[in-house]
Each structure stands twice: as C-alpha cells, then as structure tokens.
Design a protein around this motif. Structure first.
Motif, PDB file in Angstrom:
ATOM      1  N   TYR A 137       0.813  -1.232   0.000  1.00 11.11           N
ATOM      2  CA  TYR A 137       0.000   0.000   0.000  1.00 11.11           C
ATOM      3  C   TYR A 137       0.842   1.274   0.000  1.00 11.11           C
ATOM      4  O   TYR A 137       0.285   2.366  -0.065  1.00 11.11           O
ATOM      5  CB  TYR A 137      -0.959  -0.017   1.212  1.00 11.11           C
ATOM      6  CG  TYR A 137      -2.058  -1.040   1.024  1.00 11.11           C
ATOM      7  CD1 TYR A 137      -3.291  -0.680   0.489  1.00 11.11           C
ATOM      8  CD2 TYR A 137      -1.835  -2.377   1.319  1.00 11.11           C
ATOM      9  CE1 TYR A 137      -4.271  -1.634   0.277  1.00 11.11           C
ATOM     10  CE2 TYR A 137      -2.813  -3.330   1.110  1.00 11.11           C
ATOM     11  CZ  TYR A 137      -4.036  -2.961   0.587  1.00 11.11           C
ATOM     12  OH  TYR A 137      -5.006  -3.895   0.361  1.00 11.11           O
ATOM     13  N   MET A 161       0.436   3.810  -2.678  1.00 10.27           N
ATOM     14  CA  MET A 161      -0.887   4.447  -2.724  1.00 10.27           C
ATOM     15  C   MET A 161      -1.124   5.425  -1.589  1.00 10.27           C
ATOM     16  O   MET A 161      -2.248   5.871  -1.411  1.00 10.27           O
ATOM     17  CB  MET A 161      -1.974   3.368  -2.608  1.00 10.27           C
ATOM     18  CG  MET A 161      -2.039   2.457  -3.799  1.00 10.27           C
ATOM     19  SD  MET A 161      -2.751   0.883  -3.356  1.00 10.27           S
ATOM     20  CE  MET A 161      -3.996   1.348  -2.209  1.00 10.27           C
ATOM     21  N   ARG A 183      -7.173   4.732  -4.558  1.00  8.78           N
ATOM     22  CA  ARG A 183      -7.805   3.820  -5.514  1.00  8.78           C
ATOM     23  C   ARG A 183      -9.179   4.395  -5.885  1.00  8.78           C
ATOM     24  O   ARG A 183      -9.955   4.745  -4.978  1.00  8.78           O
ATOM     25  CB  ARG A 183      -8.012   2.449  -4.854  1.00  8.78           C
ATOM     26  CG  ARG A 183      -6.752   1.657  -4.667  1.00  8.78           C
ATOM     27  CD  ARG A 183      -6.982   0.479  -3.764  1.00  8.78           C
ATOM     28  NE  ARG A 183      -7.223   0.897  -2.386  1.00  8.78           N
ATOM     29  CZ  ARG A 183      -7.552   0.081  -1.395  1.00  8.78           C
ATOM     30  NH1 ARG A 183      -7.714  -1.202  -1.630  1.00  8.78           N
ATOM     31  NH2 ARG A 183      -7.736   0.547  -0.177  1.00  8.78           N
ATOM     32  N   HIS A 233     -12.588   3.402  -3.935  1.00 14.68           N
ATOM     33  CA  HIS A 233     -12.398   2.876  -2.575  1.00 14.68           C
ATOM     34  C   HIS A 233     -12.547   4.070  -1.629  1.00 14.68           C
ATOM     35  O   HIS A 233     -12.855   5.186  -2.063  1.00 14.68           O
ATOM     36  CB  HIS A 233     -11.023   2.190  -2.429  1.00 14.68           C
ATOM     37  CG  HIS A 233     -11.045   1.112  -1.380  1.00 14.68           C
ATOM     38  ND1 HIS A 233     -11.241   1.386  -0.048  1.00 14.68           N
ATOM     39  CD2 HIS A 233     -10.939  -0.240  -1.474  1.00 14.68           C
ATOM     40  CE1 HIS A 233     -11.252   0.263   0.642  1.00 14.68           C
ATOM     41  NE2 HIS A 233     -11.073  -0.752  -0.206  1.00 14.68           N
ATOM     42  N   SER A 248     -10.691  -2.384  -5.988  1.00 11.70           N
ATOM     43  CA  SER A 248      -9.275  -2.652  -6.288  1.00 11.70           C
ATOM     44  C   SER A 248      -9.181  -3.621  -7.453  1.00 11.70           C
ATOM     45  O   SER A 248      -9.477  -4.810  -7.298  1.00 11.70           O
ATOM     46  CB  SER A 248      -8.577  -3.263  -5.079  1.00 11.70           C
ATOM     47  OG  SER A 248      -8.702  -2.406  -3.983  1.00 11.70           O
ATOM     48  N   GLN A 252      -5.611   2.542 -13.816  1.00 15.34           N
ATOM     49  CA  GLN A 252      -6.772   3.434 -13.618  1.00 15.34           C
ATOM     50  C   GLN A 252      -6.334   4.888 -13.460  1.00 15.34           C
ATOM     51  O   GLN A 252      -5.245   5.157 -12.938  1.00 15.34           O
ATOM     52  CB  GLN A 252      -7.521   3.036 -12.346  1.00 15.34           C
ATOM     53  CG  GLN A 252      -8.105   1.652 -12.403  1.00 15.34           C
ATOM     54  CD  GLN A 252      -8.832   1.326 -11.107  1.00 15.34           C
ATOM     55  OE1 GLN A 252      -9.982   1.702 -10.935  1.00 15.34           O
ATOM     56  NE2 GLN A 252      -8.149   0.675 -10.189  1.00 15.34           N
ATOM     57  N   THR A 309      -6.259   8.360 -11.655  1.00 15.94           N
ATOM     58  CA  THR A 309      -6.473   8.835 -10.292  1.00 15.94           C
ATOM     59  C   THR A 309      -5.654  10.118 -10.094  1.00 15.94           C
ATOM     60  O   THR A 309      -5.250  10.738 -11.078  1.00 15.94           O
ATOM     61  CB  THR A 309      -6.117   7.732  -9.258  1.00 15.94           C
ATOM     62  OG1 THR A 309      -6.372   8.237  -7.952  1.00 15.94           O
ATOM     63  CG2 THR A 309      -4.680   7.254  -9.343  1.00 15.94           C
ATOM     64  N   LEU A 363      -2.757   4.627 -11.696  1.00 15.32           N
ATOM     65  CA  LEU A 363      -2.410   3.665 -10.641  1.00 15.32           C
ATOM     66  C   LEU A 363      -2.572   2.241 -11.184  1.00 15.32           C
ATOM     67  O   LEU A 363      -3.608   1.901 -11.757  1.00 15.32           O
ATOM     68  CB  LEU A 363      -3.352   3.865  -9.441  1.00 15.32           C
ATOM     69  CG  LEU A 363      -3.234   2.868  -8.291  1.00 15.32           C
ATOM     70  CD1 LEU A 363      -1.906   3.028  -7.548  1.00 15.32           C
ATOM     71  CD2 LEU A 363      -4.388   3.060  -7.310  1.00 15.32           C
ATOM     72  N   LEU A 410      -2.315  -1.382  -9.518  1.00 17.06           N
ATOM     73  CA  LEU A 410      -2.256  -1.911  -8.144  1.00 17.06           C
ATOM     74  C   LEU A 410      -1.369  -3.123  -7.969  1.00 17.06           C
ATOM     75  O   LEU A 410      -1.294  -3.973  -8.858  1.00 17.06           O
ATOM     76  CB  LEU A 410      -3.649  -2.367  -7.728  1.00 17.06           C
ATOM     77  CG  LEU A 410      -4.606  -1.346  -7.160  1.00 17.06           C
ATOM     78  CD1 LEU A 410      -5.886  -2.061  -6.757  1.00 17.06           C
ATOM     79  CD2 LEU A 410      -3.977  -0.718  -5.921  1.00 17.06           C
TER      80      LEU A 410
END
Ligand SMILES: Cc1cc2nc3c(=O)[nH]c(=O)nc-3n(C[C@H](O)[C@H](O)[C@H](O)COP(=O)(O)O)c2cc1C
Length: 455
Positions: free
Chosen positions: A99, A102, A107, A110, A312, A317, A319, A330, A332
């Motif tokens: 994480y 991030m 995300r 989320h 997730s 994506q 962001t 992002l 993941l």
C-alpha cells in the motif's frame, strides 16, 4: 482509534483496521445463561474466509476469535455471563508494503480519498484501514451468536448469491423459501441452482484472470418471524436492517420484497391478498417482503442487497496525487477479492441477524410486559374478592366476639385455631398448604385483635 457502534437492545462496538494488530468487537446486551456454540460460529466465519479460490483474495487468516469476556465454559459448553462479550481477531497476514505506493494516490471508488479528506494521515489507510472488507469479520461473529439466539425462537436467516454480473441464480420462493436448497459450507458456492453457480464461477475466474472485478446481488430470507416485530417509522424493520447492511463495505442498494419492481405494478397486482392458512392470517403473495408499516406480517422477510464490484482492480486506472494535486495513474499491487459477493453472503446473514435480533428482543419484552399486565389485572381482581371475603369473615368474627363475651370465653382458642389452619391447608393442597397456613396464622392474629376491639 475510531469505534463504530450499532444497535439498541443489543449493541455492538467495532474497533481496529485491516492492518492493525487486531480487530475488536464488544457486544452489549446479550442475556446471561445463553448457550453459544463457538464451533457453529466458526463455521460461519469460515464461510467468509479468503484464500479459498481464484475469485477471492489470497489473504488467508485464521479468523478465530479470542473471547476475552462475556462467555464462561461450563459442562454443557460456553454460556453467556451477561457481561459485555469482548472478542479479538488478530491480523497476522498483512502486507502493508503493497500500500506504500498508494499513500497519497487513492484507488478509484475505494474509501482512500474520502478517509484522507476526513482524517488526513491520523488514520491508517493500509489494507483499506477501517473501510476494509475485513471489518465484516467481527460482524460475522456477533451475527453468528444472534443467529443462534434467534434459532432458539424458531427464526432462521439464510442468504444466497442472487446474481453475479448478469448471471442469475433462481430466486427464493417469496412465500415459502426453500432455504435448505442453499449449501452452507466453506468452499461451496451458496446458490440454489448449481448450473448457474458453475457459470458464475467461470465468469468470476475470467474477471480475475483479466485483472478486473465484478459485482452482484445477494438475496436474504428470514423465516419463522412472528407478525408484530419492528416499529413504526424510524426503527422499522426495513430501516433497522438497512442501517446494518450499509455497514458492510461495498453494499450499494437494498430492496425488500418485490422492491423497485413494485414501481412497475398496479395495486391489483402488487397487493398481497390476505388468506387464512393453518388457522393463521397469511398472505397469498409476498410482494411486501414480509413487512408492512415497518412491522413484520408473519410472512418470510425477503430482501436483496447489491454489492458493487471490488474497487481494487489490476487494470491501470486514472487517479490523482492527493498531496500534489496532480493527475496520475495507478496500477495496483496487493491481494484483493476479484468478486466480493461469495464472501459477503455470510456477512449479510450475520448483519441481518443482528438487526432482526434487536427488533425481536424489543417485541419479546413488550409481549412479556403485556402478559405481566394481564396477570396483574387478574391478581387485582382476585385481591378485590379476597379483601371482600376477609372483611366478611371479620364481621362474622365480630359476632363471635359478642357471643364469647356473653359466655365469658377467651378470645384465643388454640384448638379451634388449629382446626381452621388444618382445614385451609387441606383445601390449598400439598404444594401450597404450608404457605396458606402461614397467611392464616397472621389472619387469625389480626382477627383476634379485631375481636378484642369489638368487645
Ligand atoms: C467481504 C468483503 C471483502 C472485500 N474485499 C475487498 C478487496 O479485496 N479489495 C477492495 O478494494 N475492496 C474490498 N471490499 C470492498 C471495500 O471494502 C469497499 O468497497 C470500500 O471500503 C469502499 O466502500 P463502499 O464501496 O461501501 O463505498 C470488500 C468488501 C467485503 C464486504
């Protein structure tokens, strides 16, 4: 640390987070002396476990509660003590490094962005923090206990996957749901129609392979609930269940009975005709989902919740960087559920059981209060008759006092008193004879006092 609370008659408090050392639950209001089958509770917890297949997270945890208070072991098993029941779940399989990238890059969809806006860095967002699906673990434990308490009253809660994407399972028969048709075992997909279940597995696995996720719908039935449970307006059956349902992350909608479909029907189609079945009032159809005016009508309570697709996903994506206020993308890392729905089925059952138990306890205590009032009314009536008879008896004793005075006799007459005591004791019977005798001893004393005053 944030504590989330729910409930009135039975209250739950949940603290902790996905990557915190532990998640805690305190359950207030459990009655003392109730047997709790911890193995049965563990069965429900095991149904929500991750790491079991291609379409669930690879994060596998023991998910066993460490019960710190509220239960004591007796010969017959674990029994509630009446104190708050406190249980802890230890998080042992965390990978917070997943994480780090991030920390300021949320995300999409989320709770990373909203929780940062509300709490800044004071709240740990790793693993989704307290917004993680892991926070349903203590709910499953509390719900498993409520389910056991409800089952003692003949009330059962069952859920199944109603749809994954566009693949649909059969529906529960709204009037007579065959809840036994749904497998309830860890590792088995909770569906009625096995062929539909196979298609769901294929589709969820394909979504996982594609780095994507998929949403679905869960249908839940409560059977055995008597008519009269629930309150008008704000503590209605619908609002109490919904309040709990929206505590399950990723729940986006709920409908009771025929729900939104009711909006397409005429009253003549939607109204549930009343009938008499097995000597009781029932309805021929169940578009109402067993609830009218927020109160159960004795038919199965049926509702469906919509779970959005897991936010997730492993596709790139769009962001932002929340600190720098720049746009970015992002991709993941980390372990996630490509489809939350199968794991959420026991969570929905548990959350529903907590909500229904709250309302049921209120219903039961009101009923008990009603029957207390009825018995007291009967006692009041009897007291009236008894007082009248005692007064009559004292009048007769007053006459005897006059006779005794004329004949120069003592007020107290032990032989006669013994006869009276034996007589009333025989009339009252073996179980109550001695009690009635004691009451009569007092009555004779008081009557003699009265006789003295009469002379
Ligand atoms: C049993 C369960 C497991 C979940 N697993 C994940 C997961 O692995 N990854 C994820 O991003 N969201 C997961 N979620 C959903 C998120 O926690 C949720 O979407 C997020 O907190 C945002 O809240 P909201 O969707 O209610 O707005 C899970 C939810 C449940 C009920």
């Amino acid at each position: 640390m944030i504590t989330s609370k729910y409930g009135k008659e039975l209250q739950i408090e949940v603290t902790g987070a996905s990557h915190a050392p532990q998640i805690e639950i305190v359950i207030h209001g459990l009655p003392a002396g109730e047997k709790v089958d911890l193995d049965k509770a563990q069965d429900l917890l095991n149904r929500r476990k991750g790491g079991q297949n291609a379409y669930s997270t690879k994060r596998a945890e023991a998910d066993c509660p460490d019960v710190l208070s509220g239960l004591e072991k007796k010969e017959e098993g674990f029994v509630t003590t009446g104190e708050p029941l406190k249980a802890v779940f230890y998080n042992q399989n965390t990978r917070s490094s997943d994480y780090e990238q991030m920390k300021y890059i949320p995300r999409p969809s989320h709770a990373d962005y909203t929780s940062y806006m509300k709490y800044g860095d004071s709240l740990d967002r790793s693993g989704g923090g307290m917004f993680s699906g892991r926070m349903t673990l203590p709910i499953c434990f509390a719900g498993a206990i409520c389910m056991q308490l409800l089952e003692k009253e003949g009330i059962s809660v069952f859920a199944h996957i109603s749809a994954i994407g566009k693949i649909k399972d059969d529906k529960f028969d709204p009037v007579n749901p065959d809840v036994k048709a749904v497998p309830r075992k860890a590792g088995l997909l909770p569906v009625i129609n096995k062929a539909a279940g196979d298609k769901m597995v294929e589709f969820m696995t394909a979504c996982a392979g594609d780095g994507d996720s998929i949403g679905g719908v869960i249908e839940c039935a409560v059977t055995g609930l008597p008519a009269g449970v629930g309150e008008p307006l704000y503590d209605s059956m619908e609002s109490t269940i919904s309040h709990m349902m929206f505590g399950i992350p990723a729940v986006k909608g709920i409908e009771f009975g025929s729900g939104f479909y009711c909006g397409t029907m005429k009253g003549s189609e939607c109204n549930d005709p009343f009938i008499i079945k097995d000597g009781k009032v029932a309805t021929a159809t169940n578009h109402s989902g067993g609830i009218q005016g927020g109160i159960s009508n004795g038919m199965p309570v049926i509702f469906r919740v919509c779970m959005k697709p897991t936010p997730s996903i492993y596709k790139e994506q769009r962001t932002v960087n929340m600190k720098e206020l720049t746009e970015t993308t992002l991709t993941l890392a980390g372990r996630h559920d490509p489809c939350i729905v199968p794991r959420a089925v026991p969570c929905i059952e548990a959350a529903c059981a907590i909500a229904v138990y709250n309302l049921y306890v209120r219903y039961r205590s009101e009923r008990n209060a009603d029957s207390l009032t009825a018995i007291r009314t009967e006692i009041d009536e009897l007291d009236g008759e008894i007082a009248e008879l005692i007064a009559k008896r004292m009048d007769l004793a007053g006459q005897i006092a006059g006779e005794k005075a004329k004949q120069g006799l003592e007020i107290r007459n032990p032989k006669r008193e013994e006869e009276v005591l034996n007589h009333v004791s025989n009339v009252a019977g073996e179980a109550k004879g001695e009690y009635v005798k004691d009451i009569y001893r007092k009555l004779i004393d008081k009557t003699c006092e009265y006789e003295e005053n009469c002379q």
